[in-house]
Design an enzyme around this catalytic site. Structure first.
Site, short mmCIF file in Angstrom:
data_model
loop_
_atom_site.label_atom_id
_atom_site.label_comp_id
_atom_site.label_asym_id
_atom_site.label_seq_id
_atom_site.Cartn_x
_atom_site.Cartn_y
_atom_site.Cartn_z
N ASP A 86 -1.65 -12.56 -7.69
CA ASP A 86 -2.57 -11.78 -6.86
C ASP A 86 -3.95 -11.89 -7.51
O ASP A 86 -4.10 -12.38 -8.63
CB ASP A 86 -2.09 -10.33 -6.73
CG ASP A 86 -2.68 -9.65 -5.50
OD1 ASP A 86 -3.56 -10.22 -4.84
OD2 ASP A 86 -2.26 -8.50 -5.20
N ASP A 121 -9.24 -10.93 -1.12
CA ASP A 121 -9.42 -10.36 0.22
C ASP A 121 -10.02 -8.96 0.11
O ASP A 121 -10.03 -8.37 -0.97
CB ASP A 121 -8.08 -10.34 0.97
CG ASP A 121 -6.96 -9.70 0.16
OD1 ASP A 121 -6.85 -10.00 -1.06
OD2 ASP A 121 -6.20 -8.89 0.72
N GLY A 186 -3.40 -4.17 2.74
CA GLY A 186 -3.96 -2.86 3.08
C GLY A 186 -2.96 -1.83 3.55
O GLY A 186 -3.33 -0.88 4.24
#
Ligand code: GUN
EC number: 2.4.2.48
Length: 628
Positions: A86, A121, A186
Site C-alpha cells: 500500500d 489515491d 475509503g
C-alpha cells in the site's frame, strides 16, 4: 484472471503475480515491516496466498528503506510469495498529508520489487460532501495516469465516498487506465461502524463498472463477518490488520463476530489455542504474549471463513450462506435486505441453474435474484402474448397491489389454465420443472395473509388439477407442448418455443410423465430436457434457432480459426471471442458462430454474456455438438 469456479458474481480464480499465483477469494494479512509478530512462514499452513505491507512505512524508515533497496522487499519481509504494497494513503488521511508524492511512492514500490504496487489515491470518508468526493475521484484518476506507463501490476483504487454515481464514475475512469488490480477504497469508517448496507451500495456500484478480468479488493475489509457478503457481490480479496489490532485489545475474532477475552468462558475447538491454554491461562499471560496468541486465533478465524466461502462457491450455494449469515447481526440483515434490492442486477450474473437446491426461507427469499428473473419473464410474457399466456406474478415489493387484486385484475382476464405458487409469487405451471422452482426446499412461509387468499382464488386453476383424471390424452399433449415452448421462451428468449417446436413435434415422456426428448416429425432430435427442467440443444435444434433468431441473440462470435475447431466439437476459449450477446445467462446453451454468423457449434456458456467478452483465459463455452 483465470476463473476456476463461479457462483453468480462470486468466483474462485487465479491471479498471476511475479511471485506466483494468488487464488481468490482470499485475505492478505497486513505485515508491519517494523514488528513482525507472526511471520508469513507461520501463516502459510492457514492457506496464505499473499501478504500486504505498507511501502510508506518502509520508505520513511531509513534502515528499512536501505535494506529494501539493497535486498528487495521479499528478503526484507522474509517471504517468497506474492506481496502487495500500500502507498501511505491511509496515513495521509489520518495525519493530513505525507512527505512523498504519488510518483515517488510508486517508483519506490517498483524499485523494491513489490508484486502489486498501489498509487497514492485520495481517501474520502463517508462524511465527505459530494463536490469534495468528486474532486478526490478525479485526483485519484490523475494520479493513476501519472504512473500509467510504469511496469508491473498497479492497483488503481475506486473512491467516491458514499455516492453510487461517483463510485460508478471512479470505476469507469479506473477501468480506462492500465491499472491491473482494483481496490475499493475509503470504506474503513463504514466497516468500523457496521454500516454494511452503505457498503453494499458502494461495492455493487464499483464492481459492475469495473472489468471482470481484474481482481477486486475491499481495502480494510478484514473482519470475516462481512466476507461472504462481499464475495457474493464480486469481491476477490481483503486485507486484514484486524487480526493484530483486535488482539491488542484482547478481542477474539469469530466468523460471525467478536468476543472480549474478559467475557468468554471457553475457547472454540477450532482455535489454535484450544489445546494449549484455558481461558484463564490466556488472561494470565503477559500483554505481549497474550496479543500474539490471540492474533493466532484471529488469523485462524479469518482463514477458516475463507475456506467455508470457497466450499460454498464450489457447491454453488453462496447465496444460502449469505442468507444464513445475515441472521448473525442486525447490521448484516440490513445489508442483506439492501443486497436483495439489487436483485435485478445480480440476476444477470446468476447461473441458469445450480447444483444445490434452492432454499426458500421467508419474505427475504421472495426478493431473490431468481424470483427477479422469473418475474421479468412472466411480465414480458403477459405483455407480449396476452391471449395465450398462463403467467403470473406477485410483486412483493409493490405493497399497494395485493395478490387478490392482482388475480382479479389480471389473471382472471386472461385465458389461463395453470398456475402455481412459488416463493411468494405465481409462476406459469409450465415452468414447474425448471430450476429453482422444482428444486425448492420450502419453509412453507407465506409472505403475507393476502398471498394465501390469492392462492385460494386461483385454486381452480392450479396445476395439480391437470395431473388428475381430468387431465389426460390430448390435454396432456397440449399441456406438454405449451410447456416445452414456454421453457424454451424462458431459457432462450421470447418466441424461440415456436421456432423450434412445431405443432407436430414428438415429445418423449418417461414413465412418470417427465418430458425427456423432443424430436421433429421426421425423428431428428431437437433437444433433451435435463433434470433441472431446462433444455440441452442438439446442433439441429440450434440450427433451427439460428435460422430464425436474428444476431446477436444467443450468439458467441469467434474467430474463423476457432470456429473451425469448435465445429469439430472442441470448446471455445475466451481469447478467441470477438463478441457475445449481452443477455446470455451463465450455464445456458449458446450458438457459436463465426464473423459471418455461420453456425459452428452449440455449447454451454460458462459465464454470462458480458463476462464472455471480458475474460481472457480458460474455457468460455463447452461445446456439446459441432457442425462437422
Ligand atoms: N487502506 C484502507 N483504505 C484505503 C484506501 O482507501 N486507499 C489505500 N491506498 N489504502 C487504504
Amino acid at each position: 484472471m483465470k476463473i476456476e469456479e463461479r457462483d453468480g458474481l462470486a468466483r474462485i480464480a487465479k491471479f498471476e503475480t511475479p511471485h506466483g499465483p494468488i487464488e481468490t477469494p482470499t485475505v492478505l494479512p497486513v505485515i508491519n515491516p517494523n514488528i513482525m509478530n507472526i511471520t508469513p512462514q507461520e501463516m502459510k499452513p492457514l492457506g496464505l496466498q499473499g501478504i500486504i505491507t505498507n511501502s510508506y512505512i518502509i520508505l520513511r524508515t531509513p534502515e528499512l528503506r536501505e535494506r529494501a533497496l539493497r535486498e528487495g522487499l521479499h528478503s526484507l519481509i522474509g517471504y517468497d510469495g506474492p506481496i502487495m504494497t500500500d502507498s501511505g494513503t491511509f496515513q495521509s488521511y489520518v495525519y493530513g498529508s505525507i512527505e512523498f508524492n504519488n510518483r515517488e511512492v510508486v517508483d519506490f514500490q517498483r524499485r523494491i520489487g513489490s508484486d502489486i504496487s498501489t498509487i497514492l489515491d485520495v481517501f474520502t470518508t463517508p462524511g465527505t460532501p459530494k463536490p469534495e468526493a468528486e474532486k478526490a475521484v478525479i485526483e485519484t484518476y490523475n494520479r493513476m495516469l501519472e504512473v500509467n506507463d510504469e511496469e508491473g501490476i498497479i492497483a488503481g483504487p475506486v473512491q467516491g465516498g458514499v455516492y453510487p454515481d461517483l463510485r460508478q464514475k471512479s470505476a469507469e475512469l479506473m477501468n480506462s487506465t492500465n491499472a491491473g488490480y482494483h481496490p475499493i477504497g475509503g470504506v474503513v469508517p463504514l466497516l468500523e461502524t457496521y454500516d454494511y448496507s452503505t457498503l453494499v451500495d458502494i461495492i455493487i456500484n464499483s464492481k459492475i463498472n469495473l472489468s471482470f478480468n481484474k481482481p477486486v479488493h475491499l481495502f480494510g475489509g478484514g473482519h470475516p463477518m462481512f466476507f461472504a457478503f462481499s464475495v457474493y457481490l464480486g469481491v476477490d480479496l481483503f486485507d486484514s490488520a484486524s487480526y493484530i489490532k483486535y488482539a491488542k485489545d484482547d478481542r477474539l475474532i469469530y466468523p460471525d463476530g467478536t468476543r472480549d477475552l474478559a467475557r468468554i468462558t471457553e475457547l472454540p475447538q477450532w482455535s489454535p489455542l484450544y489445546d494449549r491454554y484455558t481461558v484463564k491461562e490466556i488472561r494470565d499471560l503477559d500483554k505481549e504474549r497474550r496479543s500474539l496468541e490471540i492474533a493466532r486465533h484471529n488469523l485462524k478465524a479469518i482463514f477458516m471463513e475463507i475456506s467455508e466461502i470457497k466450499e460454498r462457491i464450489y457447491e454453488e450455494g453462496l447465496a444460502q450462506y449469505v442468507a444464513q449469515k445475515a441472521r448473525s447481526h442486525p447490521s448484516l440483515m440490513k445489508a442483506y435486505s439492501r443486497i436483495m434490492s439489487y436483485s435485478n442486477i445480480l440476476e444477470k450474473y446468476e447461473d441458469l441453474s445450480k447444483k444445490t437446491a434452492y432454499f426458500f426461507y421467508d419474505s427475504f427469499s421472495t426478493r431473490n435474484p431468481y424470483v427477479s428473473r422469473i418475474n421479468r419473464f412472466t411480465e414480458s410474457y403477459l405483455s407480449s402474448n396476452k391471449k395465450d399466456t398462463y403467467a403470473f406474478t406477485y410483486r412483493a415489493w409493490n405493497p399497494g397491489y395485493t395478490n387478490s387484486e392482482f388475480v382479479r385484475d389480471v389473471y382472471q382476464k386472461i385465458d389461463c389454465n395453470a398456475l402455481i405458487s412459488w416463493s411468494g409469487t405465481f409462476v406459469p405451471a409450465e415452468l414447474e420443472n425448471t430450476y429453482p422452482i422444482e428444486q425448492t426446499v420450502s419453509s412453507g412461509f407465506e409472505p403475507d395473509p393476502d398471498f394465501s387468499r390469492a392462492k385460494d382464488l386461483i385454486a381452480p386453476f392450479r396445476v395439480d388439477m391437470y395431473k388428475g383424471e381430468k387431465f389426460e390424452g390430448e390435454q396432456v399433449r397440449s399441456f406438454n407442448l405449451n410447456k416445452i415452448r414456454m421453457v424454451a421462451d424462458y431459457q432462450f428468449g421470447s418466441g424461440v418455443g415456436r421456432m423450434i417446436f412445431r405443432d407436430d413435434v414428438r415429445i418423449n415422456v418417461s414413465k412418470t410423465g417427465r418430458i425427456r426428448g423432443i424430436l421433429s416429425k421426421e425423428g431428428r432430435q431437437i433437444a433433451t430436457m435435463r433434470n433441472d427442467g431446462f433444455f440441452t440443444l442438439t446442433y439441429y435444434g440450434a440450427s433451427l434457432i439460428h435460422s430464425q433468431l436474428k444476431p446477436p441473440a444467443m450468439r458467441v462470435t469467434v474467430s474463423k480459426e476457432s470456429a473451425e475447431y469448435n465445429a469439430k466439437g472442441y470448446s471455445v476459449f475466451f481469447k478467441f471471442i470477438l463478441g457475445s450477446d449481452e443477455n446470455i445467462i451463465a450455464k445456458n446453451d449458446v450458438l457459436v458462430v463465426d464473423e459471418d454468423d455461420v453456425l459452428a457449434a452449440v455449447g454451454k456458456a460458462m459465464v454470462s454474456g458480458r463476462e464472455l467478452r471480458e475474460y481472457t483465459e480458460g474455457i468460455a463455452v463447452k461445446v456439446h455438438e459441432g457442425r462437422d
